[in-house]
Design a protein around this motif. Structure first.
Motif, short mmCIF file in Angstrom:
data_model
loop_
_atom_site.label_atom_id
_atom_site.label_comp_id
_atom_site.label_asym_id
_atom_site.label_seq_id
_atom_site.Cartn_x
_atom_site.Cartn_y
_atom_site.Cartn_z
N ALA A 76 -0.15 5.31 -1.14
CA ALA A 76 -1.21 5.59 -0.19
C ALA A 76 -0.65 6.32 1.03
N ALA A 119 0.83 -1.20 0.00
CA ALA A 119 0.00 0.00 0.00
C ALA A 119 0.86 1.25 0.00
N ARG A 165 -4.89 6.86 4.48
CA ARG A 165 -5.51 5.96 3.51
C ARG A 165 -5.17 4.50 3.83
#
Length: 323
Positions: free
Chosen positions: A225, A220, A229
């Motif tokens: 991100a 991620a 998030r």
């Protein structure tokens, strides 16, 4: 019939045409039947203990709520009479009860939200700091968690004392009394409840985060991100069963707060402006000797907590989560 089928011939028939065969039914062995009761035998001591500590007191609470049970009945001066739903009618017809119920719901909701936000934020922080700061933060949080409620409430009262407290001096508030106003008193109690409640959320969520594979978080992060998030789209969905547990626990604890309110607002504040249901039930039962009304308030609290828990679990299960 196949070669692997097990069958037997009915008496007086042959295996040729006209014969009837039925599959052989095997009865479960006695040891297999007995093994089905084995888990319950292991659970029996715990069930007996829970029955004595939970079921019987709840039964007595419900029973007293349907009786006329005041100091006259306790002392034996008057007989105990069955009132049916009379105590609940009296309770629901009291405008103060509804004011206290609303204050309790709002106060508990604020405490739960604050506890979850602070606990989850610090749990994420623990995964970002080095070993020594993490150890210091964990020890400080566990110290707050282990402090008895009455001790913590007394310390917070000293910190915010209008005459000798260091907080007013640092903030330049002079002799401002935090417990005089309704909202300032609730805010002060909320801070104390938050201080002694967030460690449970922090430690539990931190353990859940450590169980998440690092490859998922690294992927991620490589996708660009942000931390928020990653928490919202990766961590929170994977931690949902843990978040359900800490949320339900926080709702139960914060909805039935007693010690902090009773100690920090001197029994519910000026003219009862800081009453919550637990303190209100205590006043009815022991200050006014209306034990049946106090029991009725306890039953109402029990029903509300069960309803909130069941509704929350139902909403979670609708989202396909296994608990």
């Amino acid at each position: 019939m196949t070669a692997n089928s097990t069958a037997y011939k009915a008496p007086g028939t042959s295996g040729a045409g006209g014969t009837s065969t039925r599959p052989l039914r095997r009865r479960p062995a006695p040891s297999a039947r007995r093994s089905g009761w084995t888990p319950w035998l292991y659970l029996l001591p715990a069930l007996v203990l829970l029955g004595g500590l939970l079921v019987y007191p709840i039964y007595q609470l419900g029973l007293i709520s349907f009786l006329e049970y005041t100091q006259a009945q306790v002392s034996g001066g008057e007989p105990t009479t069955f009132q049916g739903f009379g105590n609940y009618t009296t309770l629901f017809g009291d405008s103060q009860f509804w004011q206290v119920l609303l204050a309790t719901v709002v106060f508990a909701a604020a405490c739960v939200l604050a506890t979850l936000l602070v606990g989850c934020a610090l749990a994420v922080l623990l995964t970002r700091v080095r070993a020594v700061p993490r150890l210091v933060l964990m020890l400080a949080a566990l110290g707050a968690w282990a402090t008895p409620a009455i001790t913590g409430s007394t310390v917070w009262m000293f910190l915010f004392d209008p005459d000798f407290g260091p907080v007013n001096r640092v903030l330049g508030l002079g002799d401002f009394s935090w417990t005089y106003g309704r909202y300032s008193a609730f805010a002060l109690v909320l801070l104390e409840v938050l201080w002694c409640s967030f460690p449970f959320v922090m430690v539990t969520v931190y353990a859940g985060i450590r169980a998440i594979p690092t490859e998922v978080l690294e992927a991620a992060a490589l996708d660009g991100a942000s931390q928020w998030r990653i928490w919202r789209s990766v961590m929170a969905p994977m931690l949902r069963p843990i978040l359900v547990v800490v949320t339900i626990q926080s709702i139960i604890w914060d909805f039935k707060v007693f010690t902090q309110i009773y100690v920090m607002t001197a029994g519910g504040g000026i003219a009862g402006q800081n009453l919550v249901l637990n303190v209100y039930a205590y006043q009815k039962a022991f200050a006014s000797s209306q034990y049946s009304l106090g029991s009725a308030i306890g039953v109402v609290m029990l029903v509300i907590l069960l309803a909130i828990t069941l509704v929350y679990l139902r909403l979670v299960r609708r989202q396909g989560e296994e608990l």
